[in-house]
Design a protein around this motif. Structure first.
Motif, PDB file in Angstrom:
ATOM      1  N   MET A 378      37.907   4.580  -2.697  1.00  0.00           N
ATOM      2  CA  MET A 378      37.585   5.250  -1.441  1.00  0.00           C
ATOM      3  C   MET A 378      38.534   4.811  -0.328  1.00  0.00           C
ATOM      4  SD  MET A 378      33.405   5.308  -1.729  1.00  0.00           S
ATOM      5  CE  MET A 378      33.144   6.176  -0.177  1.00  0.00           C
ATOM      6  N   GLY A 379      38.968   3.561  -0.371  1.00  0.00           N
ATOM      7  CA  GLY A 379      39.961   3.106   0.590  1.00  0.00           C
ATOM      8  C   GLY A 379      41.256   3.885   0.459  1.00  0.00           C
ATOM      9  N   GLY A 380      41.666   4.122  -0.779  1.00  0.00           N
ATOM     10  CA  GLY A 380      42.880   4.886  -1.023  1.00  0.00           C
ATOM     11  C   GLY A 380      42.764   6.323  -0.558  1.00  0.00           C
ATOM     12  N   ILE A 381      41.605   6.931  -0.800  1.00  0.00           N
ATOM     13  CA  ILE A 381      41.383   8.316  -0.385  1.00  0.00           C
ATOM     14  C   ILE A 381      41.431   8.435   1.135  1.00  0.00           C
ATOM     15  CG2 ILE A 381      39.614  10.132  -0.252  1.00  0.00           C
ATOM     16  CD1 ILE A 381      38.760   9.220  -3.100  1.00  0.00           C
ATOM     17  N   ALA A 382      40.781   7.503   1.822  1.00  0.00           N
ATOM     18  CA  ALA A 382      40.748   7.557   3.286  1.00  0.00           C
ATOM     19  C   ALA A 382      42.146   7.502   3.878  1.00  0.00           C
ATOM     20  CB  ALA A 382      39.894   6.416   3.826  1.00  0.00           C
ATOM     21  N   THR A 383      42.976   6.585   3.382  1.00  0.00           N
ATOM     22  CA  THR A 383      44.322   6.452   3.933  1.00  0.00           C
ATOM     23  C   THR A 383      45.239   7.586   3.487  1.00  0.00           C
ATOM     24  OG1 THR A 383      44.839   4.917   2.114  1.00  0.00           O
ATOM     25  CG2 THR A 383      44.247   3.963   4.234  1.00  0.00           C
ATOM     26  N   GLU A 384      44.895   8.233   2.402  1.00  0.00           N
ATOM     27  CA  GLU A 384      45.683   9.375   1.934  1.00  0.00           C
ATOM     28  C   GLU A 384      45.480  10.598   2.814  1.00  0.00           C
ATOM     29  OE1 GLU A 384      45.536  12.466  -1.843  1.00  0.00           O
ATOM     30  OE2 GLU A 384      44.854  10.400  -2.145  1.00  0.00           O
ATOM     31  N   VAL A 385      44.246  10.790   3.309  1.00  0.00           N
ATOM     32  CA  VAL A 385      43.916  12.034   4.015  1.00  0.00           C
ATOM     33  C   VAL A 385      43.872  11.874   5.532  1.00  0.00           C
ATOM     34  CG1 VAL A 385      42.279  13.947   4.153  1.00  0.00           C
ATOM     35  CG2 VAL A 385      42.570  12.736   1.985  1.00  0.00           C
ATOM     36  N   ALA A 386      43.362  10.744   6.025  1.00  0.00           N
ATOM     37  CA  ALA A 386      43.155  10.571   7.472  1.00  0.00           C
ATOM     38  C   ALA A 386      44.381   9.964   8.150  1.00  0.00           C
ATOM     39  CB  ALA A 386      41.935   9.710   7.722  1.00  0.00           C
ATOM     40  N   ASP A 387      44.436  10.114   9.477  1.00  0.00           N
ATOM     41  CA  ASP A 387      45.497   9.506  10.282  1.00  0.00           C
ATOM     42  C   ASP A 387      45.125   8.101  10.728  1.00  0.00           C
ATOM     43  OD1 ASP A 387      47.255  11.913  10.523  1.00  0.00           O
ATOM     44  OD2 ASP A 387      45.468  12.730  11.508  1.00  0.00           O
ATOM     45  N   VAL A 388      43.850   7.918  11.018  1.00  0.00           N
ATOM     46  CA  VAL A 388      43.342   6.620  11.468  1.00  0.00           C
ATOM     47  C   VAL A 388      42.128   6.275  10.610  1.00  0.00           C
ATOM     48  CG1 VAL A 388      42.400   5.280  13.386  1.00  0.00           C
ATOM     49  CG2 VAL A 388      44.138   7.046  13.829  1.00  0.00           C
ATOM     50  N   VAL A 389      42.117   5.079  10.032  1.00  0.00           N
ATOM     51  CA  VAL A 389      41.031   4.644   9.165  1.00  0.00           C
ATOM     52  C   VAL A 389      40.460   3.339   9.691  1.00  0.00           C
ATOM     53  CG1 VAL A 389      40.376   3.915   6.832  1.00  0.00           C
ATOM     54  CG2 VAL A 389      42.087   5.728   7.147  1.00  0.00           C
ATOM     55  N   ASN A 415      50.833   4.813   3.733  1.00  0.00           N
ATOM     56  CA  ASN A 415      51.470   6.128   3.816  1.00  0.00           C
ATOM     57  C   ASN A 415      51.528   6.643   5.244  1.00  0.00           C
ATOM     58  OD1 ASN A 415      48.764   6.594   4.231  1.00  0.00           O
ATOM     59  ND2 ASN A 415      48.697   8.489   3.043  1.00  0.00           N
ATOM     60  N   GLY A 416      51.397   5.741   6.211  1.00  0.00           N
ATOM     61  CA  GLY A 416      51.492   6.151   7.600  1.00  0.00           C
ATOM     62  C   GLY A 416      50.189   6.097   8.355  1.00  0.00           C
ATOM     63  N   ALA A 417      49.061   6.071   7.655  1.00  0.00           N
ATOM     64  CA  ALA A 417      47.778   5.983   8.337  1.00  0.00           C
ATOM     65  C   ALA A 417      47.639   4.620   9.007  1.00  0.00           C
ATOM     66  CB  ALA A 417      46.639   6.192   7.345  1.00  0.00           C
ATOM     67  N   ARG A 418      47.025   4.616  10.181  1.00  0.00           N
ATOM     68  CA  ARG A 418      46.741   3.359  10.879  1.00  0.00           C
ATOM     69  C   ARG A 418      45.395   2.840  10.383  1.00  0.00           C
ATOM     70  NH1 ARG A 418      47.893   6.522  15.267  1.00  0.00           N
ATOM     71  NH2 ARG A 418      45.909   6.085  16.284  1.00  0.00           N
ATOM     72  N   VAL A 419      45.412   1.672   9.788  1.00  0.00           N
ATOM     73  CA  VAL A 419      44.214   1.137   9.130  1.00  0.00           C
ATOM     74  C   VAL A 419      43.792  -0.160   9.794  1.00  0.00           C
ATOM     75  CG1 VAL A 419      43.198   0.413   6.946  1.00  0.00           C
ATOM     76  CG2 VAL A 419      45.025   2.121   6.953  1.00  0.00           C
ATOM     77  N   SER A 420      42.492  -0.289  10.043  1.00  0.00           N
ATOM     78  CA  SER A 420      41.942  -1.536  10.573  1.00  0.00           C
ATOM     79  C   SER A 420      40.545  -1.720  10.013  1.00  0.00           C
ATOM     80  CB  SER A 420      41.895  -1.499  12.106  1.00  0.00           C
ATOM     81  OG  SER A 420      41.039  -0.455  12.560  1.00  0.00           O
ATOM     82  N   SER A 421      39.979  -2.871  10.206  1.00  0.00           N
ATOM     83  CA  SER A 421      38.599  -3.126   9.781  1.00  0.00           C
ATOM     84  C   SER A 421      37.823  -3.737  10.925  1.00  0.00           C
ATOM     85  CB  SER A 421      38.565  -4.049   8.561  1.00  0.00           C
ATOM     86  OG  SER A 421      39.105  -5.314   8.867  1.00  0.00           O
ATOM     87  N   ILE A 422      36.622  -3.215  11.142  1.00  0.00           N
ATOM     88  CA  ILE A 422      35.673  -3.752  12.118  1.00  0.00           C
ATOM     89  C   ILE A 422      34.340  -3.814  11.385  1.00  0.00           C
ATOM     90  CG2 ILE A 422      34.562  -3.454  14.361  1.00  0.00           C
ATOM     91  CD1 ILE A 422      36.933  -1.701  15.208  1.00  0.00           C
ATOM     92  N   VAL A 423      33.926  -4.997  10.996  1.00  0.00           N
ATOM     93  CA  VAL A 423      32.742  -5.131  10.140  1.00  0.00           C
ATOM     94  C   VAL A 423      31.487  -4.611  10.831  1.00  0.00           C
ATOM     95  CG1 VAL A 423      31.270  -6.758   8.898  1.00  0.00           C
ATOM     96  CG2 VAL A 423      33.753  -7.040   8.849  1.00  0.00           C
ATOM     97  N   ASN A 424      31.360  -4.864  12.128  1.00  0.00           N
ATOM     98  CA  ASN A 424      30.199  -4.379  12.879  1.00  0.00           C
ATOM     99  C   ASN A 424      30.274  -2.852  12.980  1.00  0.00           C
ATOM    100  OD1 ASN A 424      28.754  -3.432  15.381  1.00  0.00           O
ATOM    101  ND2 ASN A 424      28.135  -5.585  15.414  1.00  0.00           N
ATOM    102  N   ARG A 425      29.345  -2.173  12.339  1.00  0.00           N
ATOM    103  CA  ARG A 425      29.417  -0.702  12.259  1.00  0.00           C
ATOM    104  C   ARG A 425      29.299  -0.044  13.634  1.00  0.00           C
ATOM    105  NH1 ARG A 425      29.129   2.743   7.865  1.00  0.00           N
ATOM    106  NH2 ARG A 425      28.531   4.898   8.319  1.00  0.00           N
ATOM    107  N   GLU A 426      28.433  -0.557  14.469  1.00  0.00           N
ATOM    108  CA  GLU A 426      28.278   0.019  15.805  1.00  0.00           C
ATOM    109  C   GLU A 426      29.588  -0.057  16.586  1.00  0.00           C
ATOM    110  OE1 GLU A 426      25.407  -0.407  19.767  1.00  0.00           O
ATOM    111  OE2 GLU A 426      25.130  -1.731  18.037  1.00  0.00           O
ATOM    112  N   LYS A 427      30.244  -1.222  16.536  1.00  0.00           N
ATOM    113  CA  LYS A 427      31.511  -1.392  17.252  1.00  0.00           C
ATOM    114  C   LYS A 427      32.606  -0.530  16.644  1.00  0.00           C
ATOM    115  CE  LYS A 427      30.566  -6.063  18.973  1.00  0.00           C
ATOM    116  NZ  LYS A 427      30.978  -7.497  18.948  1.00  0.00           N
TER     117      LYS A 427
END
Length: 480
Positions: A378-389, A415-427
């Motif tokens: 699912m991580g791969g799919i998100a970065t394949e299709v979206a611009d910001v993940v 592949n160009g997508a901007r990827v970050s992680s924020i564990v807190n879902r609300e934030k």
């Protein structure tokens, strides 16, 4: 699991009407008036159904049930310690006959209803909602049962049959219900012969339970047998649906995206031409087209009029958490969706990409204590299709949410997508909405309609829709 009462019935009559192979030890004329799988809820005159589960074995709680006045037990072996005054019904496997026992106890309520069962990895809830609306416009009294109506997509056998009896008694004549693979493997819908069953698709999910895709499909396929269904409508665009269609043992009609023309899709609605009808639904997303085709093909097979199909589609209510568009005046689209499998996420994001004016931003996570193999996919799919993940927490359950996020991040591609992680879902949701520009679409995926977040056994209040609405208000305040 609750206890349910039923009209008095003797043990021998219960076994006869259940049409099961069983041996009765004790008085076969004992009169029963209630049924439960939970010894704590047993009352005088009840039968305790002793299911061997993953965590508990119902046979271990027979004595507690006897202390509460239990009159009979459904077991897989004779218990020599039980008083001869207690009737024992011995079967090879309690779970496999429980559906038929429950159906007999409640006088086979499904036989008084038009029953439609819907199975598949994705699209069950929306397809059920659309078909329910169409049948209502046709004059039916309809109850839709599934993910949005209970703690389980498909209730346990006793609860299901008790609910069907209540629906019959209240005047309902049609039931459209989601049928999960778990329910099929655990025989929860045994005792029902569906008038029509629908197959939407099959994708990567529940392999923690089924082990392999072959086992997963085998569970789904069991619905499309003469024991459980009279006829079927299946998605022939799906490889597994094609198998069902080509190897059908019941009357089967296929449906496909090629059945429609003049397709128009936005975040708020879809429209298309089908069998010379101009169909329009106030539900967005490309997969809503497939769900609608499934529903209206089934409706046509059931003899529903064209006018009811048109009005039922036009008036279907928004399905909570299914490509649910959050109204705002910020110039951005915000969509909340339940997509929590690789195929559903790809379908969701591909659909969003088609109608996004500018950048596509996705916030999603994966659930804990579930099939972990799909996380990097699912991580791969998100970065394949979206611009910001933005990868975040979902329902971590007993797992460490940071580890789940790390598992997802292993699959991201550069592949160009901007990827970050924020564990807190609300934030994470707030960050996505505050950071969006006019014309962007923010997709919040994974939890959809859910109103809680499960963390170490606690169910904490949490709504993606509510959090998105608050973030939109904050965005508006910031722009003042």
């Amino acid at each position: 699991m609750p206890r349910h009462s039923f009209s008095p019935l003797s043990v021998d009559s219960l076994v006869m009407h259940a049409d099961i192979s069983a041996r009765i030890v004790g008085d076969s004329h004992t009169i029963l008036t209630g049924i439960s799988q939970d010894s704590r809820n047993i009352e005088s005159g009840d039968i305790l159904c002793c299911v061997r589960g993953e965590s508990f074995d119902g046979h271990r709680f027979i004595n507690e049930a006897l202390e509460r006045g239990c009159s009979a037990v459904l077991v897989d072996q004779v218990d020599e310690s039980i008083s001869p005054s207690i009737t024992q019904i011995i079967v090879e496997d309690v779970r496999s006959v429980l559906g038929r026992i429950a159906s007999a106890a409640f006088r086979h309520p499904a036989s008084s209803l038009k029953m439609v069962g819907i199975t598949g990895t994705n699209g069950k809830t929306s397809t059920a909602a659309i078909l329910g609306s169409v049948l209502s416009m046709h004059g039916a009294s309809v109850h839709v049962m599934g993910t949005l109506t209970g703690s389980r997509t498909t209730p346990e056998s006793i609860d299901l049959q008790a609910q069907l009896r209540s629906l019959v008694d209240s005047g309902v004549d049609h039931v459209v219900m989601e049928v999960s693979s778990h329910a099929l493997q655990q025989h929860r819908v045994d005792g029902i012969v569906f008038d029509l069953s629908i197959f939407t698709n099959l994708g990567h999910d529940h392999l923690d339970f089924h082990g392999t895709m072959e086992n997963y499909f085998a569970a789904k396929k069991s619905l499309f047998t003469s024991q459980l269904s009279r006829c079927a409508v299946v998605n022939t665009d799906d490889a597994y649906g094609q198998q069902l269609f080509l190897n059908a043992e019941i009357r089967t009609t296929g449906f496909s995206a090629s059945d429609v023309t003049d397709v128009s899709i936005s975040a708020q609605r879809v429209a298309f031409s089908w069998r010379s009808l101009a169909i329009s639904l106030p539900i967005g997303g490309t997969f809503s087209v497939a769900n609608a085709i499934a529903a209206i093909t089934a409706a046509a097979e059931m003899g529903v009029s064209d006018s009811a199909i048109l009005s039922g589609c036009a008036q279907v209510a928004t399905v909570p958490g299914r490509f649910e568009s959050i109204p705002n005046d910020a110039g951005i689209d915000v969509v909340v969706d339940f997509a929590h499998t690789p195929e559903a996420l790809r379908g969701l994001l591909t659909s969003a990409r088609m109608i996004t004016q500018a950048q596509l931003i996705v916030v999603f996570g994966c659930g804990g204590d579930r099939d972990s193999a799909k996380r990097p996919v699912m991580g791969g799919i998100a970065t394949e299709v979206a611009d910001v993940v933005i990868v975040t927490s979902d329902n971590p359950r007993s797992e460490d949410p940071e580890q789940i996020v790390a598992d997802v991040m292993q699959g991201v591609s550069s592949n160009g997508a901007r990827v970050s992680s924020i564990v807190n879902r609300e934030k994470a949701i707030e960050s996505a909405i505050l950071g969006a520009n006019r014309g962007d679409m923010v997709v919040v995926a994974g939890k959809g309609h859910e109103l809680t977040q499960e963390i170490h056994g606690d169910f904490l209040p949490f709504s993606d829709v509510a959090v998105a609405q608050v973030a939109l208000l904050k965005r508006k305040e910031n722009l003042k």
